[in-house]
Design a protein around this motif. Structure first.
Motif, PDB file in Angstrom:
ATOM      1  N   UNK A  33      -0.670 -20.659  -1.247  1.00 49.94           N
ATOM      2  CA  UNK A  33       0.669 -20.100  -1.071  1.00 49.94           C
ATOM      3  C   UNK A  33       0.543 -18.616  -0.748  1.00 49.94           C
ATOM      4  N   UNK A  34       1.386 -18.135   0.175  1.00 48.26           N
ATOM      5  CA  UNK A  34       1.324 -16.752   0.646  1.00 48.26           C
ATOM      6  C   UNK A  34       2.691 -16.077   0.510  1.00 48.26           C
ATOM      7  N   UNK A  35       2.687 -14.889  -0.081  1.00 41.34           N
ATOM      8  CA  UNK A  35       3.899 -14.061  -0.160  1.00 41.34           C
ATOM      9  C   UNK A  35       3.451 -12.612  -0.259  1.00 41.34           C
ATOM     10  N   UNK A  36       3.958 -11.749   0.612  1.00 41.91           N
ATOM     11  CA  UNK A  36       3.429 -10.403   0.743  1.00 41.91           C
ATOM     12  C   UNK A  36       3.839  -9.411  -0.312  1.00 41.91           C
ATOM     13  N   UNK A  37       4.617  -9.823  -1.304  1.00 34.85           N
ATOM     14  CA  UNK A  37       5.003  -8.924  -2.398  1.00 34.85           C
ATOM     15  C   UNK A  37       3.908  -8.908  -3.456  1.00 34.85           C
ATOM     16  N   UNK A  38       4.096  -8.060  -4.480  1.00 35.18           N
ATOM     17  CA  UNK A  38       3.127  -8.041  -5.560  1.00 35.18           C
ATOM     18  C   UNK A  38       3.073  -9.427  -6.193  1.00 35.18           C
ATOM     19  N   UNK A  67       4.484  -6.385   1.980  1.00 29.32           N
ATOM     20  CA  UNK A  67       3.821  -6.041   3.233  1.00 29.32           C
ATOM     21  C   UNK A  67       4.727  -6.457   4.386  1.00 29.32           C
ATOM     22  N   UNK A  68       4.803  -5.647   5.421  1.00 28.67           N
ATOM     23  CA  UNK A  68       5.623  -5.995   6.584  1.00 28.67           C
ATOM     24  C   UNK A  68       5.239  -7.378   7.103  1.00 28.67           C
ATOM     25  N   UNK A  69       6.237  -8.128   7.576  1.00 25.88           N
ATOM     26  CA  UNK A  69       6.000  -9.499   8.022  1.00 25.88           C
ATOM     27  C   UNK A  69       4.954  -9.590   9.132  1.00 25.88           C
ATOM     28  N   UNK A  90      -1.202 -12.773  -2.255  1.00 26.21           N
ATOM     29  CA  UNK A  90      -0.093 -11.834  -2.289  1.00 26.21           C
ATOM     30  C   UNK A  90      -0.535 -10.461  -1.815  1.00 26.21           C
ATOM     31  N   UNK A  91       0.189  -9.476  -2.250  1.00 27.03           N
ATOM     32  CA  UNK A  91      -0.111  -8.098  -1.845  1.00 27.03           C
ATOM     33  C   UNK A  91      -1.494  -7.670  -2.329  1.00 27.03           C
ATOM     34  N   UNK A  92      -1.906  -8.147  -3.502  1.00 26.39           N
ATOM     35  CA  UNK A  92      -3.224  -7.783  -4.025  1.00 26.39           C
ATOM     36  C   UNK A  92      -4.336  -8.258  -3.096  1.00 26.39           C
ATOM     37  N   UNK A  93      -4.233  -9.514  -2.649  1.00 33.17           N
ATOM     38  CA  UNK A  93      -5.265 -10.078  -1.773  1.00 33.17           C
ATOM     39  C   UNK A  93      -5.238  -9.416  -0.400  1.00 33.17           C
ATOM     40  N   UNK A  94      -4.031  -9.094   0.070  1.00 28.60           N
ATOM     41  CA  UNK A  94      -3.922  -8.395   1.351  1.00 28.60           C
ATOM     42  C   UNK A  94      -4.605  -7.029   1.270  1.00 28.60           C
ATOM     43  N   UNK A 117       6.115 -17.421   2.421  1.00 25.71           N
ATOM     44  CA  UNK A 117       7.487 -16.958   2.183  1.00 25.71           C
ATOM     45  C   UNK A 117       7.579 -15.545   2.741  1.00 25.71           C
ATOM     46  N   UNK A 118       8.396 -15.350   3.768  1.00 25.20           N
ATOM     47  CA  UNK A 118       8.492 -14.034   4.398  1.00 25.20           C
ATOM     48  C   UNK A 118       9.292 -13.075   3.527  1.00 25.20           C
ATOM     49  N   UNK A 119       9.345 -11.797   3.916  1.00 24.63           N
ATOM     50  CA  UNK A 119       9.986 -10.808   3.041  1.00 24.63           C
ATOM     51  C   UNK A 119      10.800  -9.749   3.775  1.00 24.63           C
ATOM     52  N   UNK A 120      10.536  -9.478   5.041  1.00 24.07           N
ATOM     53  CA  UNK A 120      11.113  -8.292   5.680  1.00 24.07           C
ATOM     54  C   UNK A 120      12.615  -8.379   5.928  1.00 24.07           C
ATOM     55  N   UNK A 121      13.170  -9.586   6.047  1.00 24.72           N
ATOM     56  CA  UNK A 121      14.613  -9.702   6.291  1.00 24.72           C
ATOM     57  C   UNK A 121      15.364  -9.720   4.968  1.00 24.72           C
ATOM     58  N   UNK A 122      15.155  -8.675   4.197  1.00 22.55           N
ATOM     59  CA  UNK A 122      15.728  -8.549   2.852  1.00 22.55           C
ATOM     60  C   UNK A 122      16.262  -7.133   2.688  1.00 22.55           C
TER      61      UNK A 122
END
Length: 676
Positions: free
Chosen positions: A390-395, A437-439, A415-419, A462-467
């Motif tokens: 599972x991937x999500x760019x937040x913490x 992280x930016x999409x 997540x952000x840690x792995x990125x 799960x994307x994040x930038x359109x928030x």
């Protein structure tokens, strides 16, 4: 001899000591809980994992301890004139002993209660025992008192320890240079008095944000307040959440949450005849081990996608997703009547990945979040040997996604840690400053990581930038259309990020052997009247794209589909040959007339059920409205009084059967086939 103020004599130091004693008591209870329930853990619990569970438990102990000791915190940190408040700390001692003893009693009682329920006691216990008389309650607890006398003795010893080990620290003010009122009036010892007040005020000011952050489980805006479902992040199986959690925390976090109530609409036999979430393999075609990639786009309402709005605004509406429009047109399968199951991100994940709808309360926030749950990751990972991630760019702790992913069988979490740890990317230079992280960059990371995975794999992003706060990278300012809402330029940016992702993915050897599913978690910032109705507020895309399968292509303008249909559709497409629990239908294999959508309307505390030509609204007891949604796009004409009686009855009974079985399975922990 004058006594001088020293650090150990400050009330804040004694406060820390008193809280430390409580932490030790909670840890003792956790140890007793583990020993008394050892049969549940003996086969799988190792020393290293057990220590990890105890360590994680401190994260959940902290909010419980801060809640129960809130009055003590205030009493110790306020810069009070102790000499003028006789008995102040005598009261504090009583409060400290009583409230923490009650918390310990709750924890010890769960040592006995847990084997019967499989989870820590929550606020639902008050509803469970609400109909019991005082005599019956005394009989129940009296019997338990006698049979578990050793826990009663331990509770008494802990209470005694709280009383004896409590440090008042109330004479700190009086210790300042032999302080007395006359000295203060003569200006003596004012430096020490000032030091005392400075330390107290500074401690109080620092304690406020620290306590808030500790209670929430984090200090950033991206952190959703920690709740019982977060325990899943640290465990290998649901029973281990009993070690991580504590009972006061579980009760606090489930207060004011409407408990799942099983309705009695019909007999169990009739309900199962009308609807069953148990899916059995229906064909003999061999399993096809394709990769599965599920992309959940933040706030991606159909409102913003041009393809679905060809006739909107007299055909002039272009939308903000040129890439998605082209993907649908050139080789994907999608649906005109496709809906979300919830209105929040934490409601979208269970629906999309585990075929679990959202009724009454978000699953994440209820005791049912500790149930054994399945999903695409568990079915394919455990039964077909898939690599799952599972991937999500937040913490990594953001939104509770990590916990849910682990609970439903995802083997890895990025997540952000792995990125940040990947040398091929720029780490926090690509952080948007608020959420993640930016999409664009994180989507590239996503594609790269899948290139390293052993096939077949099942992944979800799960994307994040359109928030909110609806920002885009500085380098793209002015490049994307602004639209009527700040969100819309973010929609356009994420569409561009998606385009770049598919450009990268298309060069990978795994690309043509992959089924892509694209949807949204929920809608956001609806504008046009059609999208502002109760039904329009659930309009999200569901897109299936298999670059190696030209037959999966088209625009279905008849079938009603919902997010919970994604899991059975994917498994049906792969010819999955194991039984599983899912509340949705196979969009590709189920007759058109059997498609339905059912979701909860929080604004009216009712359900909305869509089938055939009608959308019914149901308050849990009776149907309150009906609309011909295909022709009445703004739901302006309530046709309940004139719709065919047999159609209404059929819809109502089918809807009731779904609700009843959902509530039963949630309250009895039957969300996996092993317990069905």
């Amino acid at each position: 001899m004058k006594r001088h103020l020293s650090i150990p004599s400050l009330p804040v130091c004694w406060l820390l000591w008193n809280l430390l004693v409580v932490y030790i008591a909670y840890t003792l209870c956790r140890g007793v809980f583990t020993m008394l329930n050892w049969s549940l853990y003996a086969d799988t619990l190792t020393w290293s994992h057990g220590l990890g569970l105890f360590g994680a438990g401190l994260l959940f102990d902290t909010p419980a301890i801060l809640y129960t000791n809130a009055v003590i915190l205030v009493m110790f940190l306020l810069p009070l004139h102790w000499k003028e408040r006789p008995g102040f700390y005598r009261v504090a001692r009583w409060i400290y002993t009583v409230v923490n003893s009650i918390a310990v009693y709750m924890n010890l009682m769960d040592c006995v209660y847990f084997p019967f329920t499989g989870k820590r006691t929550t606020a639902s216990i008050f509803a469970e025992f609400s109909n019991e008389s005082t005599g019956e309650m005394l009989k129940i607890f009296g019997g338990q008192f006698l049979s578990h006398w050793y826990l009663v003795l331990l509770a008494a010893l802990v209470t005694w320890a709280f009383w004896k080990l409590f440090k008042p620290g109330g004479d700190a003010y009086n210790r300042i240079n032999g302080y007395n009122a006359g000295d203060a009036g003569n200006g003596k010892n004012c430096g020490s008095v000032g030091k005392y007040y400075i330390v107290q005020v500074v401690s109080l000011v620092l304690a406020i944000p620290l306590c808030i952050g500790a209670i929430r489980g984090g200090f950033t805006k991206a952190t959703r307040p920690i709740t019982i479902s977060n325990a899943n992040q640290y465990v290998n199986r649901p029973a281990e959440t009993g070690i991580v959690l504590n009972t006061p925390f579980s009760i606090f976090r489930t207060m004011k949450k409407t408990p799942f109530v099983v309705p009695d609409y019909m007999s169990d036999e009739e309900a199962q005849a009308l609807f069953t979430p148990l899916h059995q393999p229906s064909d003999s075609v061999a399993f096809t081990p394709r990769n599965v990639v599920v992309i959940i786009l933040e706030s991606y309402s159909k409102q913003h996608i041009g393809f679905y709005n060809k006739t909107l605004r007299n055909g002039t509406y272009q939308g903000f997703t040129p890439f998605l429009d082209s993907l649908i047109t050139q080789g994907a399968m999608t649906y005109k009547y496709s809906y979300a199951n919830g209105r929040k991100s934490i409601e979208g994940m269970p629906s999309v990945l585990s075929s679990l709808p959202n009724f009454v309360e978000p699953l994440f926030l209820t005791p049912a979040s500790l149930n054994a749950m399945s999903g695409l990751a568990r079915e394919l990972g455990e039964n077909k040997g898939y690599t799952t991630a599972f991937f999500h760019g937040a913490q990594n702790s953001s939104m509770g996604f990590h916990a849910f992913a682990r609970a439903t069988g995802f083997q890895r979490y990025y997540g952000r840690d792995e990125y940040n740890a990947d040398p091929n990317f720029n780490g926090d230079e690509d952080f948007d400053g608020t959420w993640a992280i930016w999409d664009e960059e994180f989507f590239q990371f996503y594609a790269q990581q899948m290139g390293k995975m052993q096939e077949p794999f099942m992944t979800a992003l799960f994307s994040a930038s359109s928030h909110d706060p609806f920002a885009i990278p500085e380098k793209y300012k002015g490049r994307f259309p602004q639209g009527e809402r700040p969100l819309q330029q973010c929609i356009a940016y994420t569409d561009y990020a998606l385009k770049r992702f598919f450009e990268t993915a298309s060069r990978q050897p795994w690309f043509k052997n992959t089924l892509f599913v694209i949807t949204a978690d929920h809608v956001s910032q609806q504008i046009d009247p059609f999208y502002c109705t109760t039904l329009g507020n659930y309009c999200v895309p569901i897109i299936l794209y298999a670059p190696g399968d030209a037959s999966l292509h088209g625009y279905d303008e008849e079938r009603v589909v919902e997010q919970i249909d994604i899991m059975p559709t994917v498994l049906g497409y792969l010819h999955y040959d194991k039984p599983y629990i899912a509340f949705g239908c196979d969009m590709l294999g189920t007759p058109v007339d059997d498609g339905f959508a059912l979701h909860w309307l929080p604004e009216s505390s009712s359900y909305e059920y869509v089938w055939g030509d009608y959308a019914l609204q149901f308050d849990g007891k009776q149907v309150t409205a009906a609309y011909k949604f295909r022709s009445d796009s703004t739901l302006s004409n309530n046709v309940l009084g004139v719709m065919p009686t047999d159609t209404r009855n059929k819809m109502e009974r089918h809807m009731q059967a779904i609700i009843q079985q959902y509530m039963q399975r949630m309250t009895t922990d039957r969300l996996v086939v092993a317990n069905h």
